[in-house]
Design a protein around this motif. Structure first.
Motif, PDB file in Angstrom:
ATOM      1  N   GLY A 253       0.863  -1.240  -0.208  1.00 44.41           N
ATOM      2  CA  GLY A 253       0.053  -0.094   0.076  1.00 44.41           C
ATOM      3  C   GLY A 253       0.877   1.343  -0.004  1.00 44.41           C
ATOM      4  O   GLY A 253       0.612   2.337  -0.866  1.00 44.41           O
ATOM      5  N   GLU A 254       1.928   1.177   0.914  1.00 48.03           N
ATOM      6  CA  GLU A 254       2.675   2.379   0.828  1.00 48.03           C
ATOM      7  C   GLU A 254       3.581   2.571  -0.191  1.00 48.03           C
ATOM      8  O   GLU A 254       3.580   3.927  -0.643  1.00 48.03           O
ATOM      9  CB  GLU A 254       3.757   2.454   2.137  1.00 48.03           C
ATOM     10  N   LEU A 255       3.856   1.534  -1.192  1.00 50.42           N
ATOM     11  CA  LEU A 255       4.491   1.809  -2.419  1.00 50.42           C
ATOM     12  C   LEU A 255       3.534   2.268  -3.608  1.00 50.42           C
ATOM     13  O   LEU A 255       4.237   3.208  -4.200  1.00 50.42           O
ATOM     14  CB  LEU A 255       4.982   0.230  -2.773  1.00 50.42           C
ATOM     15  N   LEU A 256       2.289   1.847  -3.500  1.00 49.86           N
ATOM     16  CA  LEU A 256       1.263   2.346  -4.329  1.00 49.86           C
ATOM     17  C   LEU A 256       1.019   3.647  -3.979  1.00 49.86           C
ATOM     18  O   LEU A 256       0.840   4.652  -5.048  1.00 49.86           O
ATOM     19  CB  LEU A 256       0.199   1.519  -4.379  1.00 49.86           C
ATOM     20  N   SER A 257       0.903   4.080  -2.923  1.00 48.81           N
ATOM     21  CA  SER A 257       0.439   5.615  -2.507  1.00 48.81           C
ATOM     22  C   SER A 257       1.654   6.585  -2.952  1.00 48.81           C
ATOM     23  O   SER A 257       1.282   7.802  -3.115  1.00 48.81           O
ATOM     24  CB  SER A 257       0.212   5.583  -0.953  1.00 48.81           C
ATOM     25  N   SER A 258       2.788   6.157  -2.852  1.00 50.01           N
ATOM     26  CA  SER A 258       4.031   7.067  -3.186  1.00 50.01           C
ATOM     27  C   SER A 258       4.583   6.795  -4.480  1.00 50.01           C
ATOM     28  O   SER A 258       5.633   7.606  -4.832  1.00 50.01           O
ATOM     29  CB  SER A 258       5.179   6.421  -2.297  1.00 50.01           C
ATOM     30  N   SER A 259       3.712   6.105  -5.446  1.00 53.18           N
ATOM     31  CA  SER A 259       4.223   5.806  -6.875  1.00 53.18           C
ATOM     32  C   SER A 259       3.559   7.073  -7.729  1.00 53.18           C
ATOM     33  O   SER A 259       2.592   7.649  -7.330  1.00 53.18           O
ATOM     34  CB  SER A 259       3.743   4.564  -7.386  1.00 53.18           C
ATOM     35  N   PRO A 260       4.483   7.470  -8.426  1.00 55.46           N
ATOM     36  CA  PRO A 260       3.732   8.493  -9.550  1.00 55.46           C
ATOM     37  C   PRO A 260       2.746   7.960 -10.313  1.00 55.46           C
ATOM     38  O   PRO A 260       2.522   6.616 -10.566  1.00 55.46           O
ATOM     39  CB  PRO A 260       5.013   8.759 -10.574  1.00 55.46           C
ATOM     40  N   GLU A 261       1.695   8.733 -10.977  1.00 55.89           N
ATOM     41  CA  GLU A 261       0.607   8.380 -11.786  1.00 55.89           C
ATOM     42  C   GLU A 261       1.327   7.534 -13.156  1.00 55.89           C
ATOM     43  O   GLU A 261       2.214   8.038 -13.864  1.00 55.89           O
ATOM     44  CB  GLU A 261      -0.056   9.568 -12.411  1.00 55.89           C
ATOM     45  N   GLY A 262       0.845   6.496 -13.122  1.00 54.35           N
ATOM     46  CA  GLY A 262       1.039   5.492 -14.287  1.00 54.35           C
ATOM     47  C   GLY A 262       2.323   4.758 -14.566  1.00 54.35           C
ATOM     48  O   GLY A 262       2.808   4.458 -15.120  1.00 54.35           O
ATOM     49  N   ALA A 263       2.782   4.552 -12.933  1.00 56.79           N
ATOM     50  CA  ALA A 263       3.995   3.864 -12.704  1.00 56.79           C
ATOM     51  C   ALA A 263       3.730   2.515 -13.383  1.00 56.79           C
ATOM     52  O   ALA A 263       2.895   1.793 -12.903  1.00 56.79           O
ATOM     53  CB  ALA A 263       4.196   3.995 -11.375  1.00 56.79           C
TER      54      ALA A 263
END
Length: 368
Positions: A253-263
Motif C-alpha cells: 500500500g505504501e509503495l502504491l501511494s508513493s508511486s507516480p501516476e501511471g507507474a
C-alpha cells in the motif's frame, strides 16, 4: 520453386538407377550361361578327349556322352524355363509393383526425413531476413565475447560488469548475471539502483524466492534511497513469503501511494495486494519489477521441485512452508514440513528451524 524441381529430378534419377536392372529384355536373361549347363558341356568334351587318348573304349565313350547329353538337355530345358518365368507376366507384375512402390514411397520418405532433420524454414524466409537474424545474433555474441575478453584482462572494470549483466539476463545466463552484478557492486561501489538490480537477479536465480541474502541487499538499497521502488517491492514480497501478511499489505500500500501516476509497477503491486485481501489504492519509470502476482504459484512450484530433486537449506524449506501457508494451501504446507524433516533428519539445527516454522504457522498437524 526451382530448388524443389531440382530435388525432384535428382530423386527420379536415383530411382531409375535402382530400377534399370529390373527392365532387362528376356533375350538378355536367356543369353546368360547357366553353371550346370557349362559343366555338362565341359564333361562331354573331356569324354571325347579320353576316347582319343585311348583311356575309354569307343562304346564306353559313347555311353558316357549319351548320359552327359541327357543331363545337358535337362539342364538346358530347366534354365530356359526359369529364364522365361523370370521375365514372364508374373515378373512383369512384380517389376511394376516395385517401380510404383519406389516412385511413391522413396520421395515421401525423403521429404519426411528432410522435414524432421533438415532446415525447410530456410527456403521460406527471404535471404535478407535470414542474414539479418543471423547477423543480429552474431553481433550480440561477438559483443559479449569482446566484453568477456576485456574483463578477463581487466577484472576490476566495474562498468564492464554492469554493462554485460543485463545482456546475460537477456541470454538466460542468470548465474553469470549474478556474478556480473556482484562484481559491479564490488568495483563501482554500492548505489540504490545497482543494489536493487543485484538483488533482483538473485531472486531470479532462486526461481522467485527472496532469499535472506537478497533481502539484505534490498534493505541496503532502501537505506541508500528510501524511495527505491524495486527494492521496496521485493521487501514486500519477502514479507509475504515469510507469512507476514499485514506487513506485506502495508508495504504494498505504501509503495502504491508513493508511486507516480501511471507507474509501470502499479498493476503488479495492486494484484499482489488484492491477492492478500487488501484494498487497491488508486495510483498511477522504467524500473518495474520483473516478477508479478501471477508468478507466485510458479515460483513456489519451482522452489518445491528444486528442493525435492536437489535438496536445500533449512531456511529454504522453511520458506517453502511459508509460501504454501501464504497461498492458503495448508495441506501442502503440512506435507512440505514433513518432507523437510525427512530431508534434514541428520541436521538437528535444521529440524529445530522447521519445527519453529510449523509452530509459528500453527501447523499442528505437522507437529512431531
Amino acid at each position: 520453386m526451382v530448388i524443389w524441381i531440382i530435388l525432384l529430378l535428382m530423386t527420379a534419377a536415383a530411382v531409375m538407377a535402382v530400377l534399370w536392372p529390373l527392365s532387362r529384355h528376356r533375350a538378355l536373361a536367356a543369353q546368360q550361361v547357366d553353371p550346370d549347363t557349362q559343366f555338362y558341356r565341359e564333361q562331354i568334351s573331356e569324354i571325347e578327349r579320353d576316347r582319343e587318348r585311348g583311356v575309354l573304349l569307343p562304346s564306353e565313350a559313347e555311353a558316357a556322352k549319351a548320359e552327359a547329353g541327357r543331363r545337358l538337355l535337362r539342364a538346358t530345358g530347366a534354365t530356359a524355363a526359369d529364364a522365361f518365368a523370370a521375365v514372364g507376366e508374373p515378373a512383369l507384375r512384380r517389376r511394376r509393383a516395385a517401380s510404383t512402390l519406389a516412385l511413391s514411397v522413396i520421395p515421401i520418405i525423403a521429404l519426411a526425413l528432410y522435414g524432421a532433420y533438415g532446415s525447410p524454414h530456410l527456403l521460406t524466409h527471404p535471404p535478407e531476413q535470414q542474414a539479418q537474424a543471423s547477423g543480429d545474433k552474431m553481433d550480440l555474441m561477438a559483443a559479449v565475447s569482446q566484453i568477456e575478453a576485456h574483463l578477463a584482462q581487466n577484472p576490476q572494470d566495474g562498468r564492464g560488469w554492469e554493462v554485460v549483466a543485463p545482456v546475460y539476463i537477456r541470454m538466460g545466463r542468470i548465474d553469470d548475471a549474478v556474478k556480473a552484478y556482484e562484481s559491479a557492486v564490488r568495483y563501482l561501489g554500492a548505489s540504490a539502483d545497482r543494489l536493487a538490480n543485484y538483488g533482483e537477479v538473485m531472486v531470479l536465480a532462486k526461481d522467485g524466492l527472496v532469499s535472506s541474502e537478497a533481502q539484505k541487499v534490498f534493505e541496503q538499497a532502501v537505506q541508500l534511497n528510501k524511495a527505491s521502488p524495486k527494492a521496496r517491492y521485493y521487501l514486500a514480497v519477502a514479507a509475504e513469503q515469510d507469512g507476514q501478511i499485514e506487513k506485506a499489505k502495508q508495504a504494498y500500500g505504501e509503495l502504491l501511494s508513493s508511486s507516480p501516476e501511471g507507474a509501470p509497477w502499479g498493476d503488479v503491486v495492486r494484484q499482489r495486494l488484492a491477492s492478500l485481501g487488501g484494498e487497491q489504492p488508486v495510483a498511477g519509470q522504467e524500473d518495474a519489477p520483473q516478477i508479478g502476482a501471477a508468478d507466485i504459484a510458479r515460483m513456489v512450484s519451482g522452489l518445491a521441485e528444486r528442493l525435492e530433486t536437489q535438496g536445500g537449506s533449512p531456511e529454504e524449506w522453511a520458506r517453502l512452508i511459508r509460501s504454501y501457508a501464504v497461498l492458503g494451501q495448508r495441506d501442502k504446507a503440512v506435507a512440505a514440513a514433513e518432507r523437510a524433516r525427512q530431508a534434514l533428519a541428520q541436521n538437528d539445527a535444521g529440524l529445530k528451524t522447521i519445527d519453529a516454522m510449523a509452530r509459528e504457522l500453527k501447523l499442528t498437524d505437522a507437529a512431531p
